[in-house]
Scaffold this active site. Structure first.
Site, PDB file in Angstrom:
ATOM      1  N   CYS A   1       0.786  -1.187  -0.063  1.00  0.00           N
ATOM      2  CA  CYS A   1      -0.023  -0.167   0.037  1.00  0.00           C
ATOM      3  C   CYS A   1       0.855   1.248   0.129  1.00  0.00           C
ATOM      4  O   CYS A   1       1.622   1.458  -0.974  1.00  0.00           O
ATOM      5  CB  CYS A   1      -1.123  -0.015   0.997  1.00  0.00           C
ATOM      6  SG  CYS A   1      -2.404   1.047   0.815  1.00  0.00           S
TER       7      CYS A   1
ATOM      8  N   HIS B   1      -3.486  -5.632   1.244  1.00  0.00           N
ATOM      9  CA  HIS B   1      -2.912  -5.799   2.107  1.00  0.00           C
ATOM     10  C   HIS B   1      -2.675  -7.411   2.782  1.00  0.00           C
ATOM     11  O   HIS B   1      -3.577  -7.852   3.410  1.00  0.00           O
ATOM     12  CB  HIS B   1      -3.511  -4.793   3.533  1.00  0.00           C
ATOM     13  CG  HIS B   1      -3.454  -3.356   3.633  1.00  0.00           C
ATOM     14  ND1 HIS B   1      -2.397  -2.901   4.302  1.00  0.00           N
ATOM     15  CD2 HIS B   1      -4.111  -2.558   2.786  1.00  0.00           C
ATOM     16  CE1 HIS B   1      -2.285  -1.548   4.036  1.00  0.00           C
ATOM     17  NE2 HIS B   1      -3.493  -1.422   3.172  1.00  0.00           N
TER      18      HIS B   1
ATOM     19  N   GLU C   1      -1.124  -8.550   5.039  1.00  0.00           N
ATOM     20  CA  GLU C   1      -1.173  -8.850   6.560  1.00  0.00           C
ATOM     21  C   GLU C   1      -2.381  -8.781   7.303  1.00  0.00           C
ATOM     22  O   GLU C   1      -2.675  -9.355   8.078  1.00  0.00           O
ATOM     23  CB  GLU C   1      -0.172  -7.821   7.115  1.00  0.00           C
ATOM     24  CG  GLU C   1      -0.888  -6.349   7.348  1.00  0.00           C
ATOM     25  CD  GLU C   1      -0.663  -5.434   6.030  1.00  0.00           C
ATOM     26  OE1 GLU C   1      -0.643  -5.848   5.071  1.00  0.00           O
ATOM     27  OE2 GLU C   1      -1.066  -4.159   6.066  1.00  0.00           O
TER      28      GLU C   1
END
Lengths: 231, 83
Positions: A86, A203, A205
């Site tokens: 990002c 993302h 994560e």
């Protein structure tokens, strides 16, 4: 093995990455402040998402010119794996480590939602554990995620197998409707020519544990860790 | 000498300008007609330099190194001497 997680003023996904690396994967990881000038002790680097310097000037532009980015370049040149997520992707394009630029979403709105991605290549340190064509569910959260590159650059990315992820629909088709930000060719992630630097807008994560609704992103980090272990 | 530079950063022609498009739509809602609306950013930089040529060189370098992204932007610089 130790992985650096770079922290700028305004980074806000840094601790999520540390959690995934340390608690989910059991790997040593360390937050590193942007003034650090030596990253030699690390085997890999993550530039997390967030709003470095408030996205002033342009998203990622100011972070790209901080001292730590000289050392990130040095480590990237040495072949170590570097991933920017990002805002991290924006920092990598702004610093010239990746081709192209990220501009305002074609519909100028902050978009925070789940997207489907298609794995376009498994020939990178970050996607070796996927299958080519695999469909992943990984969320986005950005206002400036519209990937832009001119025609010759897009052709070169294609020719060198540098497009890593594309936004697709649930069945895997890269349609305009499945493109959340107007990115050229539905591009969601690319690697450098040497393939050791990855930038992606979604993302991983935030999709690394079942409790989050998807663990499809975990393999990005697992692939990176395996790549480092095998070196 | 002290100079004031005005730097205008614009998206290259042909690049989508979603902010401009949104403003255009809003204008139309208000009953105005506009063939197109494009946005730009202006930076005003005050600096010291030996003469106007070196001031310009300095500001051009700032644009190339940080203020503009040559992949997506054009920029223009205008300079004047100030008291």
């Amino acid at each position: 093995m130790s992985i650096a997680v770079v922290q700028f003023g305004g980074s806000n996904c840094d601790l999520d990455i540390i959690h995934v690396l340390k608690d989910v994967l059991g790997v040593d990881a360390e937050l590193v402040w942007y003034k650090e000038e030596n990253l030699d002790r690390f085997d890999g680097i993550v530039i997390p998402g967030g709003f470095s310097y408030g996205d002033y000037l342009r998203a990622g532009a100011i972070a790209a010119r901080t001292p730590i980015m000289n050392s990130v370049k040095k480590q990237a040149d040495a072949g170590k794996p570097v991933i920017g997520i990002c805002n991290g992707f924006q920092v990598l394009t702004e610093s010239g480590l990746l081709a192209g630029a990220l501009t305002t979403n074609n519909y100028p709105k902050f978009r925070c939602e789940c997207t489907y991605l298609r794995v376009e290549t498994t020939d990178t340190p970050f996607t070796s554990m996927f299958r080519k064509g695999e469909i992943l569910s990984i969320p986005i959260a950005h206002m400036e995620g519209n990937y832009y590159a001119d025609e010759p650059t897009l052709a070169a990315l294609e020719r060198n197998d540098q497009v890593v992820f594309r936004y697709v629909d649930k069945s895997g088709n890269a349609t305009d409707e499945a493109n959340p930000n107007g990115s050229r060719e539905n591009i969601a992630g690319i690697v450098s020519q040497r393939k050791n630097v990855l930038g992606m807008m979604p993302h991983p994560e935030r999709a690394s544990e079942e409790v989050l609704g998807s663990s499809d992103g975990l393999k990005v980090f697992r692939s990176m860790v395996e790549y480092i272990s095998n070196k | 000498m002290q100079y004031q530079a005005e730097v205008i950063i614009e998206l290259k022609a042909g690049m989508l300008d979603p902010e401009g498009t949104t403003v255009k739509r809003a204008l139309e809602h208000l009953g105005y007609e506009a063939d197109s609306v494009r946005t730009a950013k202006k930076y005003t930089i005050v600096l010291k330099a030996a003469d106007i040529h070196s001031a310009r060189e300095n500001v051009e370098e700032m644009c190339q190194k940080l203020i503009a992204n040559p992949i997506i932007h054009n920029y223009s610089v205008s300079l004047r001497e100030i008291e």
